[in-house]
Design an enzyme around this catalytic site. Structure first.
Site, PDB file in Angstrom:
ATOM      1  N   SER A   1     -37.999   4.171 -18.314  1.00  0.00           N
ATOM      2  CA  SER A   1     -38.501   4.604 -17.005  1.00  0.00           C
ATOM      3  C   SER A   1     -37.699   5.831 -16.595  1.00  0.00           C
ATOM      4  O   SER A   1     -37.674   6.810 -17.331  1.00  0.00           O
ATOM      5  CB  SER A   1     -38.395   3.446 -16.005  1.00  0.00           C
ATOM      6  OG  SER A   1     -38.959   3.809 -14.763  1.00  0.00           O
TER       7      SER A   1
ATOM      8  N   HIS B   1     -42.756   4.830 -17.709  1.00  0.00           N
ATOM      9  CA  HIS B   1     -43.384   4.891 -16.380  1.00  0.00           C
ATOM     10  C   HIS B   1     -43.616   6.354 -15.997  1.00  0.00           C
ATOM     11  O   HIS B   1     -42.681   7.147 -15.979  1.00  0.00           O
ATOM     12  CB  HIS B   1     -42.497   4.196 -15.342  1.00  0.00           C
ATOM     13  CG  HIS B   1     -42.279   2.746 -15.652  1.00  0.00           C
ATOM     14  ND1 HIS B   1     -41.153   2.061 -15.263  1.00  0.00           N
ATOM     15  CD2 HIS B   1     -43.034   1.845 -16.317  1.00  0.00           C
ATOM     16  CE1 HIS B   1     -41.232   0.809 -15.665  1.00  0.00           C
ATOM     17  NE2 HIS B   1     -42.360   0.659 -16.329  1.00  0.00           N
TER      18      HIS B   1
ATOM     19  N   ASP C   1     -38.379  -4.081 -15.284  1.00  0.00           N
ATOM     20  CA  ASP C   1     -39.466  -4.144 -16.251  1.00  0.00           C
ATOM     21  C   ASP C   1     -38.898  -4.250 -17.664  1.00  0.00           C
ATOM     22  O   ASP C   1     -37.960  -3.540 -18.014  1.00  0.00           O
ATOM     23  CB  ASP C   1     -40.362  -2.904 -16.116  1.00  0.00           C
ATOM     24  CG  ASP C   1     -41.658  -3.046 -16.891  1.00  0.00           C
ATOM     25  OD1 ASP C   1     -42.120  -4.194 -17.079  1.00  0.00           O
ATOM     26  OD2 ASP C   1     -42.219  -2.010 -17.292  1.00  0.00           O
TER      27      ASP C   1
END
Length: 199
Positions: free
Chosen positions: A19, A46, A139
């Site tokens: 991310s 992401h 995540d």
């Protein structure tokens, strides 16, 4: 459903999650993998869904591997990196066919590393490698658990060396991690694991 050779036959897929700070992390990882890599690499990074993404082009210039945005119903190939498009979950089946979905957000994100890792665990079991790099949030942690519970191997960037430690910390916190390494050491471990498949 096709049947697979026994698990001793080595690894079949590498799944990577990142991310915040992830473009640098992915570039460092992918640039150190060889074009003869005998497995596909599936990536959840992401991305801001409001902008057209150039991540595939950026990373393609940094690695000998082919890098592309994943397409729905696409067959994975060795030595190719498939990146989840913005705002789509990326899943894979036991036949190596990719699926993109816009089902609900998981932990406020889409694409979700947890969903990718869970699909990889279900499809490949002990032949899966999951790798968590820099990022904020949690995540990937549930997915790490899924990969380990099916006998797969989990590699996490050492949180102390990560630009953002949220995702690596959460993954390490599961207690289900095989390797915790500085970013620069991860490619050699991945190569070592998947190369045994060629022998």
């Amino acid at each position: 459903m096709q049947s697979y050779a026994p698990e001793s036959d080595g690894f079949e897929v590498v799944a990577v999650a990142s991310s915040a700070g992830g473009i640098h992390g992915l570039a460092t990882l992918l640039s150190a993998l060889d074009e003869g890599l005998p497995v596909p690499v599936l990536v959840v990074q992401h991305l801001d869904p409001r902008h057209r993404t150039v991540i595939a082009e950026v990373l393609d210039r940094r690695t000998p591997l082919d890098v592309k945005l994943a397409e729905d119903r696409e067959q994975t190939l060795p030595g190719t990196v498939y990146i989840a498009p913005p705002d789509r979950h990326l899943l894979v089946g036991p036949d190596g066919i990719l699926t993109l979905t816009d089902s609900e957000l998981v932990h406020f994100v889409r694409p979700s590393a947890d969903l990718l890792f869970e699909s990889v665990a279900g499809a490949y079991g002990a032949r899966a490698i999951a790798c968590v790099l820099t990022g904020t949030g949690r995540d990937g942690a549930m997915g790490v658990d899924a990969v380990k519970s099916r006998g797969g191997t989990v590699i996490v960037q050492d949180p102390a060396t990560a630009e953002f430690r949220g995702m690596p910390d959460a993954a390490v916190g599961t207690g289900r991690v095989d390797f915790v390494l500085p970013l620069e050491e991860i490619p050699a471990v991945i190569r070592g694991l998947v190369e045994t498949k060629r022998q």
